[in-house]
Enzyme design. Structure first.
Site, mmCIF file in Angstrom:
data_model
loop_
_atom_site.group_PDB
_atom_site.id
_atom_site.type_symbol
_atom_site.label_atom_id
_atom_site.label_comp_id
_atom_site.label_asym_id
_atom_site.label_seq_id
_atom_site.Cartn_x
_atom_site.Cartn_y
_atom_site.Cartn_z
ATOM 1 N N HIS A 114 -13.888 3.367 -8.081
ATOM 2 C CA HIS A 114 -12.460 3.095 -8.200
ATOM 3 C C HIS A 114 -12.143 2.516 -9.574
ATOM 4 O O HIS A 114 -13.037 2.049 -10.284
ATOM 5 C CB HIS A 114 -12.006 2.113 -7.113
ATOM 6 C CG HIS A 114 -12.223 2.600 -5.710
ATOM 7 N ND1 HIS A 114 -11.519 3.651 -5.176
ATOM 8 C CD2 HIS A 114 -13.083 2.183 -4.750
ATOM 9 C CE1 HIS A 114 -11.934 3.863 -3.923
ATOM 10 N NE2 HIS A 114 -12.883 2.989 -3.648
ATOM 11 N N ASP A 149 -4.881 1.837 -12.960
ATOM 12 C CA ASP A 149 -3.977 2.189 -14.054
ATOM 13 C C ASP A 149 -2.681 1.427 -13.833
ATOM 14 O O ASP A 149 -1.968 1.658 -12.858
ATOM 15 C CB ASP A 149 -3.748 3.714 -14.037
ATOM 16 C CG ASP A 149 -2.571 4.160 -14.902
ATOM 17 O OD1 ASP A 149 -2.004 3.344 -15.646
ATOM 18 O OD2 ASP A 149 -2.211 5.353 -14.816
ATOM 19 N N HIS A 208 0.991 0.904 -14.964
ATOM 20 C CA HIS A 208 2.061 1.498 -15.750
ATOM 21 C C HIS A 208 2.759 0.457 -16.624
ATOM 22 O O HIS A 208 3.434 0.823 -17.593
ATOM 23 C CB HIS A 208 3.082 2.167 -14.828
ATOM 24 C CG HIS A 208 2.596 3.441 -14.207
ATOM 25 N ND1 HIS A 208 3.447 4.361 -13.632
ATOM 26 C CD2 HIS A 208 1.344 3.955 -14.059
ATOM 27 C CE1 HIS A 208 2.752 5.384 -13.165
ATOM 28 N NE2 HIS A 208 1.466 5.155 -13.406
ATOM 29 N N HIS A 216 -1.962 2.164 -9.854
ATOM 30 C CA HIS A 216 -2.666 3.027 -8.907
ATOM 31 C C HIS A 216 -4.071 3.315 -9.402
ATOM 32 O O HIS A 216 -4.403 3.110 -10.571
ATOM 33 C CB HIS A 216 -1.900 4.339 -8.675
ATOM 34 C CG HIS A 216 -1.724 5.187 -9.905
ATOM 35 N ND1 HIS A 216 -2.670 6.098 -10.330
ATOM 36 C CD2 HIS A 216 -0.707 5.269 -10.803
ATOM 37 C CE1 HIS A 216 -2.244 6.705 -11.418
ATOM 38 N NE2 HIS A 216 -1.060 6.223 -11.738
ATOM 39 N N CYS A 217 -4.886 3.833 -8.507
ATOM 40 C CA CYS A 217 -6.238 4.242 -8.855
ATOM 41 C C CYS A 217 -6.181 5.611 -9.522
ATOM 42 O O CYS A 217 -5.385 6.469 -9.132
ATOM 43 C CB CYS A 217 -7.108 4.300 -7.605
ATOM 44 S SG CYS A 217 -8.887 4.434 -7.934
ATOM 45 N N HIS A 261 -6.923 9.674 -4.392
ATOM 46 C CA HIS A 261 -6.887 8.227 -4.180
ATOM 47 C C HIS A 261 -5.453 7.738 -3.981
ATOM 48 O O HIS A 261 -5.199 6.906 -3.105
ATOM 49 C CB HIS A 261 -7.538 7.515 -5.366
ATOM 50 C CG HIS A 261 -9.033 7.573 -5.346
ATOM 51 N ND1 HIS A 261 -9.831 6.447 -5.408
ATOM 52 C CD2 HIS A 261 -9.882 8.616 -5.254
ATOM 53 C CE1 HIS A 261 -11.102 6.810 -5.364
ATOM 54 N NE2 HIS A 261 -11.152 8.122 -5.277
ATOM 55 N N MET A 300 -3.874 4.165 -2.441
ATOM 56 C CA MET A 300 -4.378 3.259 -3.472
ATOM 57 C C MET A 300 -3.368 3.107 -4.594
ATOM 58 O O MET A 300 -3.529 3.623 -5.702
ATOM 59 C CB MET A 300 -5.721 3.753 -3.999
ATOM 60 C CG MET A 300 -6.595 2.612 -4.455
ATOM 61 S SD MET A 300 -8.324 3.100 -4.520
ATOM 62 C CE MET A 300 -9.068 1.479 -4.728
ATOM 63 N N HIS A 314 18.258 4.171 0.911
ATOM 64 C CA HIS A 314 19.626 3.833 1.307
ATOM 65 C C HIS A 314 19.540 2.751 2.373
ATOM 66 O O HIS A 314 18.715 2.832 3.292
ATOM 67 C CB HIS A 314 20.340 5.074 1.871
ATOM 68 C CG HIS A 314 21.687 4.787 2.457
ATOM 69 N ND1 HIS A 314 22.802 4.565 1.679
ATOM 70 C CD2 HIS A 314 22.101 4.677 3.745
ATOM 71 C CE1 HIS A 314 23.847 4.339 2.462
ATOM 72 N NE2 HIS A 314 23.445 4.401 3.726
ATOM 73 N N GLU A 351 25.387 3.315 -3.376
ATOM 74 C CA GLU A 351 25.168 3.636 -1.965
ATOM 75 C C GLU A 351 23.742 4.106 -1.693
ATOM 76 O O GLU A 351 23.118 3.710 -0.709
ATOM 77 C CB GLU A 351 26.156 4.695 -1.484
ATOM 78 C CG GLU A 351 26.095 6.013 -2.240
ATOM 79 C CD GLU A 351 26.978 7.078 -1.613
ATOM 80 O OE1 GLU A 351 27.074 7.123 -0.370
ATOM 81 O OE2 GLU A 351 27.580 7.863 -2.377
ATOM 82 N N THR A 352 23.223 4.979 -2.547
ATOM 83 C CA THR A 352 21.857 5.481 -2.423
ATOM 84 C C THR A 352 21.263 5.503 -3.825
ATOM 85 O O THR A 352 21.889 6.024 -4.747
ATOM 86 C CB THR A 352 21.831 6.895 -1.818
ATOM 87 O OG1 THR A 352 22.402 6.848 -0.500
ATOM 88 C CG2 THR A 352 20.415 7.428 -1.724
ATOM 89 N N HIS A 392 16.743 8.539 2.214
ATOM 90 C CA HIS A 392 17.863 9.353 2.684
ATOM 91 C C HIS A 392 17.635 10.847 2.524
ATOM 92 O O HIS A 392 18.580 11.638 2.566
ATOM 93 C CB HIS A 392 19.181 8.932 2.033
ATOM 94 C CG HIS A 392 20.350 9.047 2.970
ATOM 95 N ND1 HIS A 392 20.908 10.262 3.314
ATOM 96 C CD2 HIS A 392 21.050 8.118 3.654
ATOM 97 C CE1 HIS A 392 21.915 10.062 4.147
ATOM 98 N NE2 HIS A 392 22.017 8.765 4.384
#
Length: 403
Positions: A156, A159, A161, A196-197, A207, A212, A317, A340-341, A367
């Site tokens: 494993h 990363d 971001h 994430h992996c 993964h 993950m 939503h 709203e969304t 939604h």
């Protein structure tokens, strides 16, 4: 001289250079060939470009000037399981912090849907899907100890971001079973970010689609604000990780079961190639945030909802409420208001804020209602307090009428 064996490198650095060569070769492969690749077999000639970059990064670190950490206060952040958030300051006090955190890459059999018996060998950080929420302020340092237990079946890494360089730290954090590593990175951009992996090749998708992934929130040092610069404090955080699963089925349409992590690899790749998830759930499983597991609040509470989706777009939503303030991409830009969304781009985390005004059950859903109703992407907020007829009132109860 071959830099893999340069006597000026530390033992750890030489090991990482060698590992970078091996892993970059594996990154070019998919399927069983990548899984079967010998763990520590070097590829002495014709190194792939990625391997050369990783080698250069490790060598650059060895040669770079040491980081001056004298202005940082070292603190430890105790991570907690979702949907909760670790203890933190909304407005930073004092100078920048060096925040110590620990993540363990736990592989565990997890039930996805009790009604159908669907299960998965989840690949996790600290045992949960999503991995724990990490919180810091812009300018802070995160110092991660990443540990892969001896009993794990797989390699494993991680990363971030939110970080800068070396594939988000992915190039410097590959750990095999029984190994640990320490990575330090600076939070330079305010916002919510996925981690994430990413071991390489098809294993990246495998993964991530096995759970993950998680999120980091990097707050501005002076806290969240509206377009006019007014503070936007919150009473609590609801951390929601949306997870798409692609569970293999047998010829009868029943979900397959496996004895160990990784055993489903070939079957899972076949299922993933269809790009149609069998489940789209919040926090790892159908019903993980409904019923007895529902989120709770009181009328007047302001909740910051952090939503992470590491693989696919989503459209959250809040039924019966709104996004009072929504940060879809960054805390550096003014928030959207009265939404709203809102939109979660695949591979991102984002934040929305709402102050609850009525008691009752609020459904927080993707939604794409097919995913919400049929695949599991639904959470509930159960809110207590006094009803306000000025906002909504049933004027006449349902009754029969004459045609």
């Amino acid at each position: 001289m071959n830099k893999q064996f340069d006597p000026g490198l530390t033992q750890t650095s030489r090991r990482n250079v060698l590992r970078g060569t091996v892993l970059a070769g594996a990154a070019a492969m998919t399927g069983a060939a990548a899984m079967a690749m010998p763990r520590r077999a070097a590829v002495p000639n014709a190194q792939p470009p990625v391997a050369r970059f990783l080698q250069a990064e490790v060598q650059a670190q060895v040669e770079a000037a040491p980081v001056d950490l004298s202005g940082y206060t070292r603190v430890k952040q105790d991570l907690v399981a979702p949907p909760f958030a670790p203890v933190h300051e909304q407005v930073a006090t004092g100078g920048p912090k060096l925040i110590e955190i620990n993540l363990e890459t736990t592989e565990r059999l997890m039930v996805v849907d009790e009604d159908t018996g669907a299960s998965i060998w989840a690949l996790t950080y600290n045992g949960s899907v999503p991995g724990p929420l990490i919180i810091c302020h812009e300018g802070d340092m995160i110092e991660l100890t990443l540990r892969n237990p001896v009993g794990s079946m797989m390699e494993h890494n991680i990363d971030f971001h939110a970080s800068t360089g070396a594939l988000g730290g992915g190039g410097l954090t590959h750990v095999f079973p029984g190994e640990e590593t320490v990575l330090r990175w600076k939070a330079t951009k305010p916002g919510c970010f996925t981690y994430h992996c990413a071991p390489g090749g098809a294993m990246i998708a495998y993964h991530v689609c096995h759970g993950m992934n998680g999120a980091v929130m990097v707050l501005p040092r002076d806290g969240l604000k509206d377009v006019d610069g007014n503070p936007l404090p919150y009473d609590s955080i609801a951390y929601i990780g949306e997870q798409d699963y692609y569970l293999p089925m047998d010829e009868f349409g029943d979900y397959k079961t496996y004895e160990a992590a990784g055993e489903d690899y070939a079957d899972s790749l076949d299922a993933m190639r269809r790009l149609t998830p069998t489940h789209s759930v919040f926090n790892g499983a159908v019903g993980a945030l409904t019923g007895e597991n529902a989120l709770t609040a009181t009328v007047g509470d302001t909740v910051l909802m952090i939503h992470n989706q590491s693989n696919r777009d989503s459209r959250p939503h809040l039924i019966g409420g709104h996004g009072d303030y929504v940060w879809e991409t960054s805390f550096s830009t003014p928030p959207l208001t009265g939404v709203e969304t809102w939109f979660v781009r695949g591979g991102t985390a984002m934040a929305s804020m709402y102050t609850f005004k009525q008691p009752g059950v609020y459904a927080y859903v993707n939604h794409n209602l097919i995913e919400a109703v049929l695949l599991g992407a639904t959470a509930h907020f159960v809110v207590e307090g006094e009803w306000d007829n000025a906002l909504m009132e049933q004027v006449v109860a349902p009754h029969s009428f004459e045609a």
